[in-house]
Write a protein that holds these residues in place. Structure first.
Motif, PDB file in Angstrom:
ATOM      1  N   VAL A  10       0.826  -1.210   0.000  1.00 26.49           N
ATOM      2  CA  VAL A  10       0.000   0.000   0.000  1.00 26.49           C
ATOM      3  C   VAL A  10       0.856   1.255   0.000  1.00 26.49           C
ATOM      4  O   VAL A  10       0.361   2.351  -0.248  1.00 26.49           O
ATOM      5  N   ILE A  11       2.137   1.118   0.288  1.00 31.66           N
ATOM      6  CA  ILE A  11       3.010   2.305   0.289  1.00 31.66           C
ATOM      7  C   ILE A  11       4.423   1.904  -0.116  1.00 31.66           C
ATOM      8  O   ILE A  11       4.905   0.826   0.257  1.00 31.66           O
ATOM      9  N   ASP A  12       5.031   2.777  -0.911  1.00 33.16           N
ATOM     10  CA  ASP A  12       6.429   2.580  -1.275  1.00 33.16           C
ATOM     11  C   ASP A  12       7.273   3.645  -0.572  1.00 33.16           C
ATOM     12  O   ASP A  12       6.841   4.787  -0.455  1.00 33.16           O
ATOM     13  N   ILE A  13       8.439   3.215  -0.100  1.00 37.56           N
ATOM     14  CA  ILE A  13       9.359   4.161   0.539  1.00 37.56           C
ATOM     15  C   ILE A  13      10.666   4.065  -0.219  1.00 37.56           C
ATOM     16  O   ILE A  13      11.443   3.126  -0.043  1.00 37.56           O
ATOM     17  N   ARG A  14      10.887   5.034  -1.077  1.00 35.85           N
ATOM     18  CA  ARG A  14      12.002   4.916  -2.026  1.00 35.85           C
ATOM     19  C   ARG A  14      13.352   4.940  -1.347  1.00 35.85           C
ATOM     20  O   ARG A  14      14.293   4.312  -1.805  1.00 35.85           O
ATOM     21  N   ARG A  15      13.479   5.673  -0.232  1.00 35.08           N
ATOM     22  CA  ARG A  15      14.812   5.731   0.385  1.00 35.08           C
ATOM     23  C   ARG A  15      15.216   4.384   0.983  1.00 35.08           C
ATOM     24  O   ARG A  15      16.393   4.121   1.215  1.00 35.08           O
ATOM     25  N   HIS A  16      14.238   3.532   1.260  1.00 34.85           N
ATOM     26  CA  HIS A  16      14.537   2.172   1.724  1.00 34.85           C
ATOM     27  C   HIS A  16      14.476   1.176   0.564  1.00 34.85           C
ATOM     28  O   HIS A  16      14.634  -0.027   0.790  1.00 34.85           O
ATOM     29  N   ASN A  17      14.193   1.685  -0.619  1.00 30.52           N
ATOM     30  CA  ASN A  17      14.006   0.815  -1.785  1.00 30.52           C
ATOM     31  C   ASN A  17      13.034  -0.322  -1.438  1.00 30.52           C
ATOM     32  O   ASN A  17      13.298  -1.500  -1.692  1.00 30.52           O
ATOM     33  N   ALA A  18      11.914   0.062  -0.833  1.00 33.66           N
ATOM     34  CA  ALA A  18      10.988  -0.949  -0.312  1.00 33.66           C
ATOM     35  C   ALA A  18       9.548  -0.483  -0.434  1.00 33.66           C
ATOM     36  O   ALA A  18       9.264   0.717  -0.492  1.00 33.66           O
ATOM     37  N   ALA A  19       8.660  -1.466  -0.476  1.00 28.56           N
ATOM     38  CA  ALA A  19       7.227  -1.198  -0.370  1.00 28.56           C
ATOM     39  C   ALA A  19       6.692  -2.126   0.712  1.00 28.56           C
ATOM     40  O   ALA A  19       7.287  -3.178   0.987  1.00 28.56           O
ATOM     41  N   PHE A  20       5.588  -1.708   1.344  1.00 35.57           N
ATOM     42  CA  PHE A  20       5.042  -2.495   2.451  1.00 35.57           C
ATOM     43  C   PHE A  20       3.526  -2.613   2.334  1.00 35.57           C
ATOM     44  O   PHE A  20       2.851  -1.690   1.874  1.00 35.57           O
ATOM     45  N   CYS A  21       2.994  -3.736   2.820  1.00 34.78           N
ATOM     46  CA  CYS A  21       1.546  -3.848   3.025  1.00 34.78           C
ATOM     47  C   CYS A  21       1.211  -3.096   4.316  1.00 34.78           C
ATOM     48  O   CYS A  21       2.131  -2.644   5.024  1.00 34.78           O
ATOM     49  N   ARG A  22      -0.067  -2.994   4.631  1.00 30.02           N
ATOM     50  CA  ARG A  22      -0.465  -2.216   5.807  1.00 30.02           C
ATOM     51  C   ARG A  22       0.232  -2.701   7.077  1.00 30.02           C
ATOM     52  O   ARG A  22       0.873  -1.921   7.782  1.00 30.02           O
ATOM     53  N   ASP A  23       0.099  -3.981   7.385  1.00 29.05           N
ATOM     54  CA  ASP A  23       0.611  -4.482   8.661  1.00 29.05           C
ATOM     55  C   ASP A  23       2.138  -4.384   8.747  1.00 29.05           C
ATOM     56  O   ASP A  23       2.687  -4.041   9.800  1.00 29.05           O
ATOM     57  N   CYS A  24       2.805  -4.690   7.648  1.00 27.68           N
ATOM     58  CA  CYS A  24       4.273  -4.621   7.672  1.00 27.68           C
ATOM     59  C   CYS A  24       4.751  -3.169   7.748  1.00 27.68           C
ATOM     60  O   CYS A  24       5.794  -2.878   8.333  1.00 27.68           O
ATOM     61  N   PHE A  25       3.964  -2.255   7.157  1.00 32.33           N
ATOM     62  CA  PHE A  25       4.322  -0.836   7.246  1.00 32.33           C
ATOM     63  C   PHE A  25       4.195  -0.335   8.695  1.00 32.33           C
ATOM     64  O   PHE A  25       5.074   0.367   9.201  1.00 32.33           O
ATOM     65  N   LEU A  26       3.105  -0.718   9.364  1.00 33.71           N
ATOM     66  CA  LEU A  26       2.923  -0.280  10.755  1.00 33.71           C
ATOM     67  C   LEU A  26       4.044  -0.853  11.630  1.00 33.71           C
ATOM     68  O   LEU A  26       4.554  -0.176  12.525  1.00 33.71           O
ATOM     69  N   ARG A  27       4.440  -2.071  11.329  1.00 34.23           N
ATOM     70  CA  ARG A  27       5.559  -2.680  12.063  1.00 34.23           C
ATOM     71  C   ARG A  27       6.851  -1.894  11.789  1.00 34.23           C
ATOM     72  O   ARG A  27       7.629  -1.633  12.713  1.00 34.23           O
ATOM     73  N   HIS A  28       7.050  -1.518  10.525  1.00 32.45           N
ATOM     74  CA  HIS A  28       8.218  -0.708  10.144  1.00 32.45           C
ATOM     75  C   HIS A  28       8.255   0.588  10.966  1.00 32.45           C
ATOM     76  O   HIS A  28       9.313   0.979  11.490  1.00 32.45           O
ATOM     77  N   CYS A  29       7.108   1.247  11.112  1.00 28.58           N
ATOM     78  CA  CYS A  29       7.056   2.504  11.884  1.00 28.58           C
ATOM     79  C   CYS A  29       7.433   2.262  13.348  1.00 28.58           C
ATOM     80  O   CYS A  29       8.215   3.022  13.932  1.00 28.58           O
ATOM     81  N   ARG A  30       6.876   1.200  13.917  1.00 23.83           N
ATOM     82  CA  ARG A  30       7.203   0.882  15.324  1.00 23.83           C
ATOM     83  C   ARG A  30       8.694   0.611  15.478  1.00 23.83           C
ATOM     84  O   ARG A  30       9.327   1.079  16.428  1.00 23.83           O
ATOM     85  N   GLU A  31       9.244  -0.118  14.534  1.00 19.38           N
ATOM     86  CA  GLU A  31      10.675  -0.458  14.618  1.00 19.38           C
ATOM     87  C   GLU A  31      11.560   0.784  14.521  1.00 19.38           C
ATOM     88  O   GLU A  31      12.568   0.894  15.213  1.00 19.38           O
ATOM     89  N   GLN A  32      11.171   1.712  13.646  1.00 18.63           N
ATOM     90  CA  GLN A  32      11.986   2.922  13.477  1.00 18.63           C
ATOM     91  C   GLN A  32      11.947   3.787  14.738  1.00 18.63           C
ATOM     92  O   GLN A  32      12.964   4.371  15.128  1.00 18.63           O
ATOM     93  N   VAL A  33      10.774   3.875  15.363  1.00 17.16           N
ATOM     94  CA  VAL A  33      10.666   4.669  16.588  1.00 17.16           C
ATOM     95  C   VAL A  33      11.433   3.987  17.720  1.00 17.16           C
ATOM     96  O   VAL A  33      12.177   4.635  18.472  1.00 17.16           O
ATOM     97  N   LYS A  34      11.292   2.680  17.793  1.00  7.75           N
ATOM     98  CA  LYS A  34      11.996   1.915  18.837  1.00  7.75           C
ATOM     99  C   LYS A  34      13.515   2.109  18.680  1.00  7.75           C
ATOM    100  O   LYS A  34      14.234   2.308  19.663  1.00  7.75           O
TER     101      LYS A  34
END
Lengths: 314, 62
Positions: free
Chosen positions: A11-35
């Motif tokens: 559902v979202i691409d993040i070019r600086r990570h050369n990655a795209a994520f589905c909803r759940d994996c994106f929310l996990r990505h956000c939690r990991e970055q804050v952590k």
């Protein structure tokens, strides 16, 4: 596009990570970055009382939500700045979020408690409203946190905000501000620790986080910020990022790792000898602190105001 | 199609990819989200006639 982690539809691409994520994996990505930001920069230690500066916008509401997801209890602080319908709506978003999640939201209304608001202060000082707004926010966040016994103030400054502040300070070689630009400003006498847990996440990611988690935030831009310098700096950085993905992160994190250390002495020297403001007790190098000077001028006291230019967007 | 800040509605003929749409509107993809219902649309998505999309700026002024 497919999710980098689970190979489901992205559902979202993040070019600086050369990655795209589905909803759940994106929310996990956000939690990991804050952590990771909290851990790398030792922002919070167990037992800390954290106060989130909540504006009703995407960054601060997402931050409040992410801290809860990471099981970090935090209260919110909303400042009523008196910017007409914009402030009314922003306050509603902050209150609705707090009520829906059963969180404590402290509210301070600039006009009710100090006799002026941002438009009045801007007119009285004949300066851009963002200067009076930023000054009031910095003062009141710290003041409330001290009074209420919080250990840290968390603000929603994200990667884009910090990169724009850095660019603004570099363009003018504001060496003192460069020495003080960091994801954590440690506590000191009269100052509560200031932390920026969203520093590893971009503005687009924060808006996406809110949409995907159903957080209803203030989408409209502040009418007083339109065309301000900070937005101009972001536009330049966004153009660079579109041509070269990762440019903003490389600029900011390179500064933290290899640049900031060269400006620490100047930052310390600029700070000078702090003494308590005779009116409010806040540390200041002047006779009266900048906030009290602003308040006196905005409420009709005959005091000349010389707003020192603050770091852009801080 | 709903555009925000300032709020306005426009009609664009489909099918068109998100990348082409943003090029046509001269919008930097780094500065917006494309929202469809309660989810997001990626750059490579193909939009059809009748799709109801919001283009939401993500930049805030500090």
């Amino acid at each position: 596009m497919k999710c980098r982690r689970c190979r489901g539809p992205a559902v979202i691409d993040i070019r600086r990570h050369n990655a795209a994520f589905c909803r759940d994996c994106f929310l996990r990505h956000c939690r990991e970055q804050v952590k990771r930001a909290i851990k790398d920069h030792e922002m919070i230690v167990p037992g800390d009382r954290v106060l989130v500066a909540v504006s009703g916008g995407k960054d601060s509401l997402a931050l409040w939500d992410l801290l809860a997801e990471l099981e970090i209890e935090a209260d919110g602080l909303y400042l009523g700045l008196g910017i007409g319908d914009y402030s009314d709506e922003s306050g509603r978003h902050a209150r609705d979020f707090a009520v829906a999640r059963g969180r404590r939201l402290i509210e301070v209304d600039l006009r009710e408690e100090y006799g002026f608001d941002v438009p009045v202060a801007a007119a009285a000082t004949r300066r851009a409203p963002c200067g009076a707004c930023g000054l009031s926010k910095r003062h009141l966040f710290n003041d409330v946190a001290l009074r209420e016994g919080y250990d840290a103030i968390a603000t929603g400054h994200n990667l884009d905000d910090e990169a724009a502040v850095l660019l603004g300070n570099v363009l003018r070689w504001e060496t003192g501000y460069l020495g003080r630009q960091a994801p954590v400003l440690p506590n000191a006498p009269g100052f509560v620790r200031k932390i920026k847990p969203l520093v590893r996440l971009g503005e687009r990611e924060m808006a996406a986080y809110c949409v995907l988690t159903g957080i209803d935030y203030q989408v409209d831009e502040c009418p007083m910020a339109q065309g301000n310098r900070h937005l101009g700096l972001k536009e330049v950085l966004d153009a660079l990022e579109e041509r070269s993905a990762g440019a903003k992160a490389a600029f900011l994190f390179g500064f933290y790792d290899r640049g900031r250390e060269h400006f620490l002495e100047e930052a310390a020297a600029e700070r000078g000898d702090l003494r308590p403001c005779p009116e409010c007790g806040s540390p200041t190098t002047s006779e009266l602190c900048a906030f009290c000077t602003l308040r006196d001028r905005a409420t009709g006291e005959n005091v000349p105001v010389h707003l020192r230019r603050a770091p852009v967007g801080d | 199609m709903l555009l925000r800040n300032p709020r306005r509605e426009i009609e664009i003929a489909g099918p068109i990819t998100v990348v082409k749409l943003l090029q046509q509107l001269q919008i930097n993809p780094e500065t917006v989200l494309l929202i469809q219902g309660d989810t997001l649309v990626t750059r490579d998505a193909l939009l059809s006639d009748g799709d109801d999309i919001e283009i939401r700026p993500v930049t805030s002024g500090g």
